[in-house]
Design a protein around this motif. Structure first.
Motif, PDB file in Angstrom:
ATOM      1  N   ALA A   1       0.836  -1.206   0.000  1.00 29.21           N
ATOM      2  CA  ALA A   1       0.000   0.000   0.000  1.00 29.21           C
ATOM      3  C   ALA A   1       0.869   1.253   0.000  1.00 29.21           C
ATOM      4  O   ALA A   1       1.850   1.351   0.747  1.00 29.21           O
ATOM      5  CB  ALA A   1      -0.907   0.006   1.221  1.00 29.21           C
TER       6      ALA A   1
ATOM      7  N   THR B   1       4.456  -2.575  -5.866  1.00 31.76           N
ATOM      8  CA  THR B   1       3.093  -2.218  -6.281  1.00 31.76           C
ATOM      9  C   THR B   1       2.540  -0.875  -5.811  1.00 31.76           C
ATOM     10  O   THR B   1       1.386  -0.569  -6.109  1.00 31.76           O
ATOM     11  CB  THR B   1       2.113  -3.292  -5.754  1.00 31.76           C
ATOM     12  OG1 THR B   1       2.356  -3.462  -4.366  1.00 31.76           O
ATOM     13  CG2 THR B   1       2.273  -4.613  -6.470  1.00 31.76           C
TER      14      THR B   1
ATOM     15  N   ASN C   1       1.189   5.377  -5.898  1.00 33.24           N
ATOM     16  CA  ASN C   1       1.072   6.826  -5.691  1.00 33.24           C
ATOM     17  C   ASN C   1       2.373   7.531  -6.113  1.00 33.24           C
ATOM     18  O   ASN C   1       3.456   7.096  -5.738  1.00 33.24           O
ATOM     19  CB  ASN C   1       0.750   7.123  -4.220  1.00 33.24           C
ATOM     20  CG  ASN C   1       0.465   8.603  -4.007  1.00 33.24           C
ATOM     21  OD1 ASN C   1       1.389   9.408  -3.909  1.00 33.24           O
ATOM     22  ND2 ASN C   1      -0.789   8.965  -3.965  1.00 33.24           N
TER      23      ASN C   1
ATOM     24  N   TYR D   1      -9.394  -0.631  -1.540  1.00 34.50           N
ATOM     25  CA  TYR D   1      -8.900  -2.006  -1.453  1.00 34.50           C
ATOM     26  C   TYR D   1     -10.064  -2.985  -1.315  1.00 34.50           C
ATOM     27  O   TYR D   1     -11.172  -2.615  -0.951  1.00 34.50           O
ATOM     28  CB  TYR D   1      -7.934  -2.144  -0.272  1.00 34.50           C
ATOM     29  CG  TYR D   1      -6.701  -1.282  -0.403  1.00 34.50           C
ATOM     30  CD1 TYR D   1      -5.942  -1.292  -1.568  1.00 34.50           C
ATOM     31  CD2 TYR D   1      -6.305  -0.437   0.638  1.00 34.50           C
ATOM     32  CE1 TYR D   1      -4.813  -0.500  -1.694  1.00 34.50           C
ATOM     33  CE2 TYR D   1      -5.167   0.351   0.516  1.00 34.50           C
ATOM     34  CZ  TYR D   1      -4.420   0.321  -0.643  1.00 34.50           C
ATOM     35  OH  TYR D   1      -3.310   1.109  -0.765  1.00 34.50           O
TER      36      TYR D   1
HETATM   37  N1  PHE Z   1      -1.433   0.283  -5.936  1.00 32.49           N
HETATM   38  C1  PHE Z   1      -1.859   0.064  -4.590  1.00 32.49           C
HETATM   39  C2  PHE Z   1      -1.299   1.155  -3.686  1.00 32.49           C
HETATM   40  O1  PHE Z   1      -0.468   1.895  -4.100  1.00 32.49           O
HETATM   41  C3  PHE Z   1      -1.455  -1.300  -4.079  1.00 32.49           C
HETATM   42  C4  PHE Z   1      -1.886  -2.485  -4.894  1.00 32.49           C
HETATM   43  C5  PHE Z   1      -1.219  -2.830  -6.056  1.00 32.49           C
HETATM   44  C6  PHE Z   1      -2.919  -3.269  -4.530  1.00 32.49           C
HETATM   45  C7  PHE Z   1      -1.599  -3.928  -6.832  1.00 32.49           C
HETATM   46  C8  PHE Z   1      -3.306  -4.352  -5.285  1.00 32.49           C
HETATM   47  C9  PHE Z   1      -2.660  -4.688  -6.460  1.00 32.49           C
HETATM   48  O2  PHE Z   1      -1.660   1.301  -2.556  1.00 32.49           O
END
Ligand code: PHE
Length: 371
Positions: free
Chosen positions: A93, A115, A118, A222
């Motif tokens: 996150a 992942t 932001n 989420y």
């Molecule tokens: N992109 C989300 C974040 O920055 C995290 C996430 C990525 C969740 C991919 C699920 C799959 O908080």
């Protein structure tokens, strides 16, 4: 013999390279952290089986950030100060990654978030790149635009409502980028509401939103809350498309919302296990063999972030954090599961996104969008 570690980890005389993992192993988005660590462990296993990196074996020290920013800071502190890792992978996150990033910076230990999308994760408030921050994924201005274009062009939506998780930097940013792109297309935002993580009942707000008759509702949160929102929106009789971002990618989404409620549901993601690209096919096969599960995007990007780190250590030909950091900044055309990674000046890869359509509880490939 004592190794001089100076700033950050080094482990020069060791046969192993200790890497930290700062992930959401428990708490509100636990499936995300668990998948990420599974992906990383698979990559480490494959790399170690073929001799490791610069003759050393990669080992992973996992710290659970419990899906909370304050815990993410503690996890990062423990990894760098106590475990003396040379680099950290994580978190998932954006809020948790942002919380840990100052610790990494202060201790001069680089991290790669697989992942966190932001923009602020790799760029500080003055617009300067954060020297020790890297990522394996695209960023939210792109993801928001993909979903706004999809809503306007592919679904023909003229009006949209946005339901924002106000406890998440990710959701707040993604909502803003979606709105900007939707309006730029000529669409109109007819309702905008907020909720907080752990909220249970969304019906009063959804009733209000439904009254403004939006062609789509965008829910950039989420799976835990998004699943409940989808379920309750359908119970209230909202039948039009419900849209989300990568935060929807969990088997729990289907458990919580139910397969039927998710029909006419779409979200953007980083990869699809249905992709016929040989690298994806090979990864899906080895992952299934190892875990008896189809890998989600978190697993794929965890795997990719591990490959980025191994590539950087190899080119740095060193386990010194400072040298690894410099090598990471120079990653070019690295072929990984989710695409080819070349980092730009802000340490962000430029990659395509996939729109997933939910059909009877199954994720199906809808379209691929290039940057
Ligand atoms: N992109 C989300 C974040 O920055 C995290 C996430 C990525 C969740 C991919 C699920 C799959 O908080």
């Amino acid at each position: 013999l004592f190794a001089l570690t100076g700033c950050g980890g080094s482990q020069a005389d060791s046969k192993e390279i200790k890497v930290g993992a700062n992930f959401e192993m428990t708490g509100g988005i636990a499936t995300f952290g668990q998948s990420s660590v599974n992906g990383i462990k698979l990559a480490f296993k494959e790399i170690n089986a073929t001799g490791g990196v610069i003759g050393k074996q990669l080992t992973l020290v996992v710290a659970d950030n419990k899906s909370e920013p304050s815990e993410a800071t503690s996890a990062m502190t423990k990894l760098v100060a106590q475990d003396k890792v040379v680099a950290v992978l994580g978190a998932v996150a954006s809020s948790n990654t942002l919380a840990g990033s100052q610790v990494a910076h202060d201790n001069k230990v680089p991290f790669i978030t697989p992942t966190s999308t932001n923009p602020k994760v790799t760029v500080d408030d003055s617009g300067k790149v954060k020297e020790y921050a890297f990522r394996a994924c695209f960023i939210d201005p792109f993801q928001g635009t993909v979903m706004a274009n999809f809503a306007f062009k592919s679904l023909g939506a003229k009006t949209a409502a946005v339901y924002i998780d106000n406890s998440s930097d990710y959701a707040k940013g993604l909502a803003q980028f979606f709105e900007e792109a939707f309006v730029q297309n000529g669409g109109k935002i007819v309702a905008k509401e907020a909720y907080l993580q752990k909220d249970q009942d969304f019906k009063a707000t959804l009733t209000k939103m439904k009254a403004s008759n939006p062609d789509v509702i965008f829910v950039p949160g989420y799976y835990e809350e998004a699943g409940k929102i989808v379920k309750q929106a359908r119970e209230l009789g909202y039948t039009k498309p419900l849209l989300g971002g990568d935060g929807w990618d969990s088997p729990k989404l289907v458990e919580i919302a139910g397969p039927e409620a998710l029909n006419n549901g779409f979200f953007s993601n980083h990869y699809s296990p249905e992709d016929k690209d040989p690298r994806v096919v090979k990864f899906v096969e080895s992952y299934k063999k190892e875990y008896n599960q189809v890998p989600d995007a978190l697993a794929a990007l965890g795997y990719d972030a591990a490959l980025m780190l191994a590539d950087a250590i190899k080119r740095a030909n060193s386990t010194e954090s400072g040298k690894i950091k410099d090598a990471l900044a120079q990653i070019q055309n690295l072929q990984v599961v989710s695409g080819n990674i070349t980092l730009n000046d802000y340490h962000d890869p430029v990659k395509s996104a996939i729109v997933i359509e939910m059909k009877e509880g199954k994720q199906t490939f809808k379209e691929k969008v290039n940057p």
